[in-house]
Design an enzyme around this catalytic site. Structure first.
Site, mmCIF file in Angstrom:
data_model
loop_
_atom_site.group_PDB
_atom_site.id
_atom_site.type_symbol
_atom_site.label_atom_id
_atom_site.label_comp_id
_atom_site.label_asym_id
_atom_site.label_seq_id
_atom_site.Cartn_x
_atom_site.Cartn_y
_atom_site.Cartn_z
ATOM 1 N N GLU A 31 22.419 36.625 -13.217
ATOM 2 C CA GLU A 31 22.773 35.774 -12.078
ATOM 3 C C GLU A 31 23.886 36.372 -11.211
ATOM 4 O O GLU A 31 24.531 35.665 -10.442
ATOM 5 C CB GLU A 31 23.179 34.388 -12.586
ATOM 6 C CG GLU A 31 22.063 33.689 -13.344
ATOM 7 C CD GLU A 31 22.489 32.370 -13.971
ATOM 8 O OE1 GLU A 31 22.724 31.433 -13.203
ATOM 9 O OE2 GLU A 31 22.588 32.301 -15.207
ATOM 10 N N SER A 167 20.188 29.094 -13.086
ATOM 11 C CA SER A 167 19.392 29.554 -11.943
ATOM 12 C C SER A 167 17.891 29.425 -12.199
ATOM 13 O O SER A 167 17.097 30.066 -11.517
ATOM 14 C CB SER A 167 19.733 31.008 -11.563
ATOM 15 O OG SER A 167 21.050 31.095 -11.088
ATOM 16 N N TYR A 237 15.403 29.812 -4.869
ATOM 17 C CA TYR A 237 16.041 30.823 -4.029
ATOM 18 C C TYR A 237 15.169 31.391 -2.920
ATOM 19 O O TYR A 237 15.640 32.226 -2.152
ATOM 20 C CB TYR A 237 16.588 31.947 -4.907
ATOM 21 C CG TYR A 237 17.679 31.460 -5.828
ATOM 22 C CD1 TYR A 237 18.890 31.020 -5.309
ATOM 23 C CD2 TYR A 237 17.485 31.395 -7.199
ATOM 24 C CE1 TYR A 237 19.895 30.534 -6.141
ATOM 25 C CE2 TYR A 237 18.484 30.916 -8.039
ATOM 26 C CZ TYR A 237 19.676 30.492 -7.504
ATOM 27 O OH TYR A 237 20.660 30.008 -8.329
ATOM 28 N N ARG A 276 27.692 19.721 -12.809
ATOM 29 C CA ARG A 276 26.463 19.246 -12.164
ATOM 30 C C ARG A 276 25.421 19.007 -13.245
ATOM 31 O O ARG A 276 25.041 19.938 -13.971
ATOM 32 C CB ARG A 276 25.932 20.263 -11.157
ATOM 33 C CG ARG A 276 24.832 19.678 -10.239
ATOM 34 C CD ARG A 276 24.038 20.759 -9.525
ATOM 35 N NE ARG A 276 23.084 21.390 -10.423
ATOM 36 C CZ ARG A 276 22.917 22.702 -10.532
ATOM 37 N NH1 ARG A 276 23.668 23.533 -9.836
ATOM 38 N NH2 ARG A 276 22.010 23.187 -11.376
ATOM 39 N N ASP A 278 21.613 18.023 -14.238
ATOM 40 C CA ASP A 278 20.247 18.002 -13.724
ATOM 41 C C ASP A 278 19.457 16.973 -14.523
ATOM 42 O O ASP A 278 19.550 16.934 -15.763
ATOM 43 C CB ASP A 278 19.608 19.380 -13.848
ATOM 44 C CG ASP A 278 20.336 20.429 -13.013
ATOM 45 O OD1 ASP A 278 20.990 20.042 -12.017
ATOM 46 O OD2 ASP A 278 20.258 21.621 -13.359
ATOM 47 N N GLU A 291 19.911 19.129 -18.361
ATOM 48 C CA GLU A 291 20.961 20.071 -18.736
ATOM 49 C C GLU A 291 22.160 19.847 -17.834
ATOM 50 O O GLU A 291 22.077 19.109 -16.846
ATOM 51 C CB GLU A 291 20.471 21.516 -18.621
ATOM 52 C CG GLU A 291 20.045 21.909 -17.222
ATOM 53 C CD GLU A 291 19.434 23.308 -17.179
ATOM 54 O OE1 GLU A 291 20.142 24.220 -16.715
ATOM 55 O OE2 GLU A 291 18.272 23.477 -17.600
ATOM 56 N N ASN A 293 25.596 21.911 -15.878
ATOM 57 C CA ASN A 293 26.141 23.190 -15.429
ATOM 58 C C ASN A 293 27.645 23.064 -15.247
ATOM 59 O O ASN A 293 28.115 22.210 -14.487
ATOM 60 C CB ASN A 293 25.494 23.588 -14.100
ATOM 61 C CG ASN A 293 23.987 23.722 -14.203
ATOM 62 O OD1 ASN A 293 23.477 24.784 -14.484
ATOM 63 N ND2 ASN A 293 23.284 22.615 -13.998
ATOM 64 N N GLY A 297 26.255 26.270 -8.723
ATOM 65 C CA GLY A 297 26.158 27.127 -7.555
ATOM 66 C C GLY A 297 26.909 26.539 -6.366
ATOM 67 O O GLY A 297 26.921 25.323 -6.154
#
Length: 331
Positions: A31, A167, A237, A276, A278, A291, A293, A297
């Site tokens: 990443e 990612s 992305y 964050r 998800d 999950e 983070n 990002g």
């Protein structure tokens, strides 16, 4: 416990005595490029907010550089193992360098997706059923027999993902039994253990949490609508392959429930400053944790900044306040 965004705009950095911050980005994980993009964006936003911010890589020059020219605080914009498994933070702790984000032990827990799911489920939250399978087990017991048992237990379709990492690298949806072996092999390229998770139909959301000193609060949910139906690396992305809605197009009561889940995840995993989560929201309004983070990002198209903007805040001001809090505690 706070569960919704605070009403007041966070205070900006004191322009008379600019905060000196080092933003860590890059590293040597899969990443790296995403991290460099996040770090560059963070420096730009902090500079606009009146912070003296410098971008640095996590390499052999980092510790000598921090010792020679100490920062008031460090912001970690590293993604992947370097920034999220707790190891770098443990070294910063040893060096006495203050940083924004979760402590090393909490990062280790959040980094291990099966472990984090276990803690979250024990806390009474909902998460899709799963099996975590190390490569050695897959090899030694025979792939066919193990995969047959997983399908019998979890059904189809399935989500296959690395047990650590971000990612959406290696993430695949598998709808046919014959596609499962290839998905597993592909996933093992990103780590020794794979999580095979029951697929849950619904709306995928990103749930940002920040703590500016009065406890963790959830920002508006960001709804993720990938063209392919799966939010994998390409969808994340490649421009135009995913549409985002901030705030999410969900009923107010469901949004409130999602916010409660995100704050609860942040608390039970021992996270700090920002995170964050998800999640998937099913048609009946149930929130399923996927999950979390610890180093989300922060590029121009990332979901954490979208949530900050949806709350009516300036991302540079928010990040500057997080840095200022860490610098004050260290002082």
């Amino acid at each position: 416990m706070s569960e919704t965004a605070p009403a007041a705009e966070p205070a900006a950095a004191d322009e008379r005595h600019p905060l000196r911050a080092v933003v860590l980005a890059g590293g040597l994980t899969f990443e790296r490029e995403v991290s460099l993009s996040s770090g560059t964006q963070v420096v730009e936003e902090l500079t606009r907010a009146g912070v003296d911010a410098e971008l640095r890589d996590a390499d052999a020059d980092l510790l000598p550089g921090l010792a020679a020219a100490p920062a008031d605080a460090v912001f970690i914009a590293l993604h992947g193992a370097t920034g999220e498994d707790g190891a770098l933070r443990a070294v910063l702790d040893l060096a006495g360098v203050p940083y924004v984000g979760s402590p090393a032990a909490a990062c280790r827990l959040a980094w291990d997706k099966p472990a984090a799911k276990s803690v979250v489920r024990t806390a009474g939250l909902t998460t899709p059923d799963w099996v975590a399978l190390p490569h050695s087990t897959f090899r030694e017991l025979g792939a066919g027999a193990v995969l047959d048992l997983m399908v019998a237990r979890l059904g189809l379709p399935l989500m296959v993902k690395p047990a650590s990492g971000g990612s959406a690298l290696g993430v695949q949806k598998v709808s046919r039994v014959e596609d499962l072996p290839a998905a597993m092999v592909s996933c093992f390229a990103y780590g020794d253990t794979v999580v095979v998770e029951r697929y849950v139909e619904g709306v995928e959301v990103a749930l940002a949490v920040i703590d500016l000193g009065e406890g963790p609060v959830a920002l508006p949910a960001v709804e993720i609508e990938p063209e392919s139906g799966v939010f994998d690396y390409s969808s994340r992305y490649s421009p135009g392959l995913t549409e985002y809605h901030a705030p999410a197009r969900i009923p107010d009561d469901v949004a409130a429930r999602a916010a409660e889940v995100a704050v609860r995840v942040h608390e039970v995993l021992g996270l700090a400053d920002l995170s964050r989560t998800d999640a998937i929201i099913t048609p009946d309004g149930e929130v399923h944790f996927l999950e979390v983070n610890v180093s989300p990002g922060l590029t121009e198209t990332s979901m954490f900044p979208m949530a900050v903007e949806a709350a009516g805040y300036d991302i540079g001001t928010v990040l500057g306040r997080l840095l200022a809090r860490r610098a004050e505690k260290a002082g």
